[in-house]
Scaffold this motif. Structure first.
Motif, mmCIF file in Angstrom:
data_model
loop_
_atom_site.group_PDB
_atom_site.id
_atom_site.type_symbol
_atom_site.label_atom_id
_atom_site.label_comp_id
_atom_site.label_asym_id
_atom_site.label_seq_id
_atom_site.Cartn_x
_atom_site.Cartn_y
_atom_site.Cartn_z
ATOM 1 N N ILE A 118 -20.602 -3.593 96.227
ATOM 2 C CA ILE A 118 -20.249 -2.184 95.841
ATOM 3 C C ILE A 118 -19.522 -2.188 94.336
ATOM 4 O O ILE A 118 -18.884 -2.905 94.207
ATOM 5 C CB ILE A 118 -19.032 -1.624 96.871
ATOM 6 N N TYR A 119 -20.035 -1.388 93.569
ATOM 7 C CA TYR A 119 -19.532 -1.297 92.103
ATOM 8 C C TYR A 119 -18.640 -0.020 92.165
ATOM 9 O O TYR A 119 -19.353 1.187 92.038
ATOM 10 C CB TYR A 119 -20.550 -1.354 91.090
ATOM 11 N N ILE A 120 -17.373 -0.115 91.828
ATOM 12 C CA ILE A 120 -16.672 1.484 91.778
ATOM 13 C C ILE A 120 -16.210 1.533 90.149
ATOM 14 O O ILE A 120 -15.479 0.396 89.752
ATOM 15 C CB ILE A 120 -15.387 1.235 92.516
ATOM 16 N N HIS A 121 -16.661 2.423 89.487
ATOM 17 C CA HIS A 121 -16.509 2.617 88.040
ATOM 18 C C HIS A 121 -15.839 3.724 87.856
ATOM 19 O O HIS A 121 -16.567 4.758 87.971
ATOM 20 C CB HIS A 121 -17.971 2.429 87.435
ATOM 21 N N ASN A 150 -13.735 -1.274 88.469
ATOM 22 C CA ASN A 150 -13.487 -1.133 87.020
ATOM 23 C C ASN A 150 -13.073 0.163 86.370
ATOM 24 O O ASN A 150 -13.602 1.184 86.789
ATOM 25 C CB ASN A 150 -14.707 -1.688 86.322
ATOM 26 N N SER A 151 -11.963 0.260 85.530
ATOM 27 C CA SER A 151 -11.560 1.434 85.042
ATOM 28 C C SER A 151 -11.702 1.447 83.414
ATOM 29 O O SER A 151 -11.174 0.534 83.038
ATOM 30 C CB SER A 151 -10.191 1.723 85.374
ATOM 31 N N GLU A 152 -12.238 2.691 83.074
ATOM 32 C CA GLU A 152 -12.323 2.757 81.568
ATOM 33 C C GLU A 152 -11.108 3.313 80.932
ATOM 34 O O GLU A 152 -10.326 3.843 81.596
ATOM 35 C CB GLU A 152 -13.830 3.517 81.422
ATOM 36 N N ILE A 153 -11.158 3.796 79.617
ATOM 37 C CA ILE A 153 -10.303 4.554 79.103
ATOM 38 C C ILE A 153 -9.800 5.895 79.635
ATOM 39 O O ILE A 153 -10.734 6.630 80.130
ATOM 40 C CB ILE A 153 -10.537 4.832 77.384
ATOM 41 N N ASN A 154 -8.469 6.173 79.971
ATOM 42 C CA ASN A 154 -7.917 7.313 80.498
ATOM 43 C C ASN A 154 -8.808 7.670 81.951
ATOM 44 O O ASN A 154 -8.960 8.762 82.078
ATOM 45 C CB ASN A 154 -8.033 8.276 79.503
ATOM 46 N N VAL A 178 -13.614 -10.056 95.591
ATOM 47 C CA VAL A 178 -13.301 -8.696 94.794
ATOM 48 C C VAL A 178 -12.997 -9.106 93.374
ATOM 49 O O VAL A 178 -12.361 -9.927 93.188
ATOM 50 C CB VAL A 178 -12.068 -7.881 95.383
ATOM 51 N N TYR A 179 -13.487 -8.420 92.401
ATOM 52 C CA TYR A 179 -13.125 -8.553 91.068
ATOM 53 C C TYR A 179 -12.675 -7.068 90.571
ATOM 54 O O TYR A 179 -13.398 -6.334 90.574
ATOM 55 C CB TYR A 179 -14.415 -8.754 90.232
ATOM 56 N N VAL A 180 -11.335 -7.102 89.963
ATOM 57 C CA VAL A 180 -10.750 -5.976 89.308
ATOM 58 C C VAL A 180 -10.770 -6.167 88.042
ATOM 59 O O VAL A 180 -9.983 -7.159 87.232
ATOM 60 C CB VAL A 180 -9.127 -5.640 90.137
ATOM 61 N N MET A 181 -11.257 -5.308 87.303
ATOM 62 C CA MET A 181 -11.386 -5.277 85.713
ATOM 63 C C MET A 181 -10.906 -3.940 85.192
ATOM 64 O O MET A 181 -11.216 -2.714 85.563
ATOM 65 C CB MET A 181 -12.799 -5.420 85.236
ATOM 66 N N ASN A 182 -9.661 -3.921 84.520
ATOM 67 C CA ASN A 182 -9.068 -2.731 83.673
ATOM 68 C C ASN A 182 -9.468 -2.674 82.461
ATOM 69 O O ASN A 182 -8.812 -3.312 81.245
ATOM 70 C CB ASN A 182 -7.809 -2.541 83.972
ATOM 71 N N SER A 183 -10.773 -2.271 82.343
ATOM 72 C CA SER A 183 -11.303 -2.286 80.758
ATOM 73 C C SER A 183 -10.488 -1.206 79.886
ATOM 74 O O SER A 183 -10.274 -1.658 78.609
ATOM 75 C CB SER A 183 -12.697 -1.841 80.720
ATOM 76 N N GLY A 184 -9.813 -0.403 80.419
ATOM 77 C CA GLY A 184 -9.045 0.613 79.508
ATOM 78 C C GLY A 184 -7.471 0.548 79.592
ATOM 79 O O GLY A 184 -7.055 1.527 79.360
#
Length: 211
Positions: A118-121, A150-154, A178-184
Protein backbone atom coordinates in the motif's frame (compact mmCIF):
# COMPACT_ATOMS: atom_id res chain seq x y z
CA UNK A 1 -24.52 -2.28 -8.09
CA UNK A 2 -22.76 -5.42 -9.28
CA UNK A 3 -23.33 -8.86 -7.71
CA UNK A 4 -21.24 -11.94 -8.56
CA UNK A 5 -19.83 -10.18 -11.61
CA UNK A 6 -16.48 -10.45 -13.37
CA UNK A 7 -14.35 -7.58 -14.58
CA UNK A 8 -11.46 -9.71 -15.76
CA UNK A 9 -8.84 -9.93 -18.50
CA UNK A 10 -9.15 -6.39 -19.82
CA UNK A 11 -6.40 -4.11 -21.06
CA UNK A 12 -6.16 -0.41 -21.89
CA UNK A 13 -3.75 2.42 -22.39
CA UNK A 14 -5.74 4.80 -20.18
CA UNK A 15 -6.66 4.65 -16.47
CA UNK A 16 -8.51 1.70 -14.95
CA UNK A 17 -7.72 -1.52 -16.75
CA UNK A 18 -10.72 -3.32 -15.24
CA UNK A 19 -12.89 -0.52 -13.83
CA UNK A 20 -12.82 3.26 -13.95
CA UNK A 21 -15.18 4.73 -11.35
CA UNK A 22 -16.15 8.40 -11.32
CA UNK A 23 -19.59 7.92 -9.78
CA UNK A 24 -20.70 5.34 -7.20
CA UNK A 25 -20.50 1.57 -7.41
CA UNK A 26 -21.10 -1.31 -4.99
CA UNK A 27 -19.47 -4.69 -5.62
CA UNK A 28 -20.54 -7.90 -3.86
CA UNK A 29 -18.86 -11.20 -4.62
CA UNK A 30 -17.10 -9.77 -7.66
CA UNK A 31 -13.69 -10.23 -9.21
CA UNK A 32 -11.51 -7.58 -10.81
CA UNK A 33 -8.65 -9.81 -11.89
CA UNK A 34 -5.94 -10.06 -14.55
CA UNK A 35 -6.39 -6.58 -15.98
CA UNK A 36 -3.73 -4.23 -17.33
CA UNK A 37 -3.38 -0.48 -17.69
CA UNK A 38 -0.46 1.58 -18.95
CA UNK A 39 -1.53 4.32 -16.54
CA UNK A 40 -3.04 4.50 -13.04
CA UNK A 41 -5.16 1.65 -11.70
CA UNK A 42 -4.35 -1.67 -13.30
CA UNK A 43 -7.49 -3.14 -11.76
CA UNK A 44 -9.51 -0.13 -10.55
CA UNK A 45 -9.17 3.62 -11.06
CA UNK A 46 -11.32 5.34 -8.43
CA UNK A 47 -12.14 9.03 -8.24
CA UNK A 48 -15.73 8.52 -7.11
CA UNK A 49 -16.99 6.09 -4.46
CA UNK A 50 -16.61 2.32 -4.42
CA UNK A 51 -17.47 -0.34 -1.85
CA UNK A 52 -16.48 -3.96 -2.32
CA UNK A 53 -17.62 -6.90 -0.17
CA UNK A 54 -16.35 -10.47 -0.52
CA UNK A 55 -14.52 -9.54 -3.70
CA UNK A 56 -11.09 -10.06 -5.26
CA UNK A 57 -8.83 -7.53 -6.93
CA UNK A 58 -5.99 -9.79 -7.95
CA UNK A 59 -3.19 -10.15 -10.49
CA UNK A 60 -3.61 -6.75 -12.13
CA UNK A 61 -0.83 -4.60 -13.60
CA UNK A 62 -0.55 -0.83 -13.86
CA UNK A 63 1.77 2.12 -13.43
CA UNK A 64 0.59 3.60 -10.11
CA UNK A 65 -1.78 1.40 -8.12
CA UNK A 66 -1.43 -2.01 -9.68
CA UNK A 67 -4.62 -3.24 -8.02
CA UNK A 68 -6.40 -0.01 -7.04
CA UNK A 69 -5.62 3.65 -7.62
CA UNK A 70 -7.88 5.51 -5.20
CA UNK A 71 -8.30 9.28 -5.03
CA UNK A 72 -11.97 9.01 -4.05
CA UNK A 73 -13.77 7.08 -1.31
CA UNK A 74 -12.93 3.40 -0.97
CA UNK A 75 -14.49 0.76 1.30
CA UNK A 76 -13.20 -2.82 1.20
CA UNK A 77 -14.59 -5.57 3.43
CA UNK A 78 -13.65 -9.27 3.54
CA UNK A 79 -11.80 -8.91 0.25
CA UNK A 80 -8.42 -9.70 -1.29
CA UNK A 81 -5.97 -7.41 -3.05
CA UNK A 82 -3.32 -9.95 -4.00
CA UNK A 83 -0.68 -10.52 -6.65
CA UNK A 84 -0.88 -7.09 -8.28
CA UNK A 85 2.05 -5.09 -9.60
CA UNK A 86 2.78 -1.43 -10.28
CA UNK A 87 5.86 -0.20 -12.08
CA UNK A 88 5.63 3.03 -10.04
CA UNK A 89 4.19 3.25 -6.52
CA UNK A 90 1.48 1.22 -4.84
CA UNK A 91 1.72 -2.35 -6.06
CA UNK A 92 -1.52 -3.36 -4.38
CA UNK A 93 -3.23 -0.07 -3.51
CA UNK A 94 -2.41 3.61 -4.08
CA UNK A 95 -4.42 5.87 -1.74
CA UNK A 96 -4.76 9.64 -1.78
CA UNK A 97 -8.22 10.04 -0.26
CA UNK A 98 -10.54 8.42 2.25
CA UNK A 99 -10.58 4.67 2.68
CA UNK A 100 -11.81 1.99 5.07
CA UNK A 101 -10.39 -1.52 4.86
CA UNK A 102 -11.70 -4.27 7.14
CA UNK A 103 -10.60 -7.92 7.04
CA UNK A 104 -8.67 -7.37 3.82
CA UNK A 105 -5.60 -9.27 2.68
CA UNK A 106 -2.97 -7.29 0.78
CA UNK A 107 -0.55 -10.05 -0.18
CA UNK A 108 2.14 -10.77 -2.74
CA UNK A 109 1.99 -7.40 -4.50
CA UNK A 110 4.99 -5.56 -5.91
CA UNK A 111 5.96 -2.07 -6.99
CA UNK A 112 9.02 -0.64 -8.68
CA UNK A 113 9.31 2.37 -6.40
CA UNK A 114 7.32 2.85 -3.17
CA UNK A 115 4.79 0.77 -1.27
CA UNK A 116 4.73 -2.80 -2.46
CA UNK A 117 1.48 -3.46 -0.61
CA UNK A 118 0.00 0.00 0.00
CA UNK A 119 1.17 3.52 -0.86
CA UNK A 120 -0.56 6.28 1.13
CA UNK A 121 0.09 9.71 -0.38
CA UNK A 122 -1.31 12.94 1.03
CA UNK A 123 -0.83 15.51 -1.71
CA UNK A 124 -2.52 18.81 -0.90
CA UNK A 125 -5.04 17.46 1.59
CA UNK A 126 -5.68 14.72 4.15
CA UNK A 127 -5.23 11.00 3.62
CA UNK A 128 -6.47 9.22 6.74
CA UNK A 129 -7.48 5.67 5.80
CA UNK A 130 -8.47 3.17 8.49
CA UNK A 131 -7.39 -0.47 8.34
CA UNK A 132 -8.88 -3.04 10.74
CA UNK A 133 -8.05 -6.74 10.98
CA UNK A 134 -5.98 -6.60 7.80
CA UNK A 135 -2.97 -8.66 6.74
CA UNK A 136 -0.24 -7.04 4.64
CA UNK A 137 2.21 -9.79 3.81
CA UNK A 138 4.69 -10.95 1.19
CA UNK A 139 4.82 -7.65 -0.71
CA UNK A 140 7.91 -6.25 -2.42
CA UNK A 141 9.19 -2.79 -3.36
CA UNK A 142 12.27 -0.57 -3.52
CA UNK A 143 11.20 1.28 -0.34
CA UNK A 144 8.33 0.41 1.97
CA UNK A 145 7.71 -3.25 1.22
CA UNK A 146 4.48 -3.51 3.18
CA UNK A 147 3.44 0.14 3.31
CA UNK A 148 4.85 3.54 2.32
CA UNK A 149 3.32 6.65 3.93
CA UNK A 150 4.14 10.06 2.44
CA UNK A 151 2.93 13.59 3.15
CA UNK A 152 3.58 16.55 0.87
CA UNK A 153 3.48 20.31 1.63
CA UNK A 154 0.47 21.39 3.75
CA UNK A 155 -0.84 17.83 3.78
CA UNK A 156 -1.54 15.18 6.41
CA UNK A 157 -1.02 11.44 6.00
CA UNK A 158 -2.46 9.82 9.13
CA UNK A 159 -3.58 6.23 8.60
CA UNK A 160 -4.93 4.27 11.59
CA UNK A 161 -4.27 0.55 11.74
CA UNK A 162 -6.02 -1.63 14.32
CA UNK A 163 -5.39 -5.36 14.86
CA UNK A 164 -3.36 -5.56 11.66
CA UNK A 165 -0.36 -7.71 10.79
CA UNK A 166 2.43 -6.47 8.52
CA UNK A 167 4.96 -9.24 7.97
CA UNK A 168 7.23 -11.05 5.49
CA UNK A 169 7.53 -8.03 3.19
CA UNK A 170 10.81 -7.17 1.44
CA UNK A 171 12.66 -4.20 -0.05
CA UNK A 172 15.77 -3.37 -2.03
CA UNK A 173 16.49 -0.35 0.17
CA UNK A 174 14.66 0.74 3.37
CA UNK A 175 11.53 -0.10 5.34
CA UNK A 176 10.67 -3.71 4.66
CA UNK A 177 7.64 -3.33 6.91
CA UNK A 178 6.67 0.37 6.83
CA UNK A 179 8.40 3.46 5.44
CA UNK A 180 7.21 6.88 6.71
CA UNK A 181 8.32 9.86 4.62
CA UNK A 182 7.34 13.43 5.44
CA UNK A 183 8.34 15.22 2.24
CA UNK A 184 6.67 18.45 3.37
CA UNK A 185 7.85 18.59 6.98
CA UNK A 186 9.34 22.08 6.51
CA UNK A 187 6.09 23.40 5.02
CA UNK A 188 3.18 22.11 7.07
CA UNK A 189 3.35 18.46 6.13
CA UNK A 190 2.45 15.81 8.72
CA UNK A 191 3.07 12.09 8.39
CA UNK A 192 1.70 10.41 11.51
CA UNK A 193 0.52 6.79 11.34
CA UNK A 194 -1.27 5.25 14.31
CA UNK A 195 -0.82 1.56 15.14
CA UNK A 196 -3.20 -0.04 17.66
CA UNK A 197 -2.57 -3.64 18.72
CA UNK A 198 -0.67 -4.37 15.50
CA UNK A 199 2.26 -6.58 14.58
CA UNK A 200 4.88 -5.00 12.32
CA UNK A 201 7.45 -7.69 11.62
CA UNK A 202 10.35 -6.06 9.80
CA UNK A 203 11.91 -2.65 9.58
CA UNK A 204 10.00 0.56 10.26
CA UNK A 205 11.85 3.47 8.65
CA UNK A 206 11.03 7.15 9.24
CA UNK A 207 12.38 10.19 7.42
CA UNK A 208 11.24 13.68 8.41
CA UNK A 209 9.43 15.12 11.42
CA UNK A 210 6.01 14.26 12.87
CA UNK A 211 7.01 10.59 12.89
Amino acid sequence: TADSSYFDNNSGSSVGGGLSVSGTIELTGCSVDNNHSNSEGGGVYLEGSMSALNSTIDSNQGYQGGGIYGIGELTLTNSDVDGNSGSGSGGGIYLDGEASLESVSVDDNSSGSKGGGIYIHANGGIASPTLTNCIISGNRSWNGGGMYINSEINSTASPTLTNCTINANSVNSQGSGVYVMNSGHHNGGIASPHFINCIVWGQLWSNGSNK
